[in-house]
Design an enzyme around this catalytic site. Sequence first.
Site: not given
Length: 332
Positions: A56, A111, A131, A162-163, A180
């Site tokens: 990202q 975050e 995350d 990876d979740a 989230d």
Amino acid sequence: MGEAVENVYGTNAHGDCHRAKDGGDACKWYEEEIDDDLKWCFALNSVLHRGTSKFQDIALIDTKHFGKALVIDGKMQSAEMDEFIYHECLIHPSLLCHPNPKTVFIMGGGEGSAAREVLKHKTIQRAVMCDIDEEVVDFCRRYLTVNCEAFASDKLCLVINDARAELEKREEKYDIIVGDLADPVEGGPCYQLYTKSFYEQVLKPKLHHHGIFVTQAGPAGVLTHKEVFSSIYNTLKHVFKHVLAYTAHVPSFADTWGWVMASDQPIMLDAQQIDERIGKRINGELLYLNGESLVSSTTMNKSVYTSLLKETHIYTEESARFIYGHGRACFA
């Protein structure tokens, strides 16, 4: 990752910053494209940091109106002045509806704000935050100092993975699982985590008997709720016996935002009981939620309510819906 930017002027990845003709400083703006012919703009004090991870683009900006704000892939993630609305709505309803939540698994949440809100609950013994993007997590730990205490908590287990893969390999079950995640954008890292197959085959088996799943579900305004909100709601209805949608206005998102709770046990909302549980269970005070506001947040206007009733789309890898605007932010 990138470097901190002490002086916002100069060329950047999304455009050029300019000086005024008289030689003074031009006003600096952050622009986010909401649609082809619609932009949401913020006047800036400065760009504090920009960088790019494996997954990202990341920026931390200091806006004149909303304070410091985190931007990922050109989409506003949270702003200092009103992030408490989003994160209180994401976290506390499910925990307050659960009879005795002790364990939580957070998908995403890099975050740290979701973990911060979870750890306000006295009953919590263990919170796992998973995350996929280590650089985002490191970035937020460094620059978003408001969440330092949460990151340092002995109750928090931080996992970079990876979740889906992490949930699949874990044998333990959880009282609450939180989504989230970033909005489902085409080409983004997490739209598969909004699909029926994921909910049904991976996520649901990891919940305890009284377990509750909650996810952010994108824009839920009169003009935007059909983008993904109604689809996520309908998809969860095909996986869980009891599903409850609720919304709140988040000023820095320029829209009403939606969340969805789901469980195989009834989700009971009583304003007085919610207030009592807030008083008994939570350390400190909530800034946004109380019993009455939580109950009222589940009442949709006629337009959104009708769409939720009539929605037929089920979110799958082959028929995914996406939020507009991936990577279209610019600093000018």
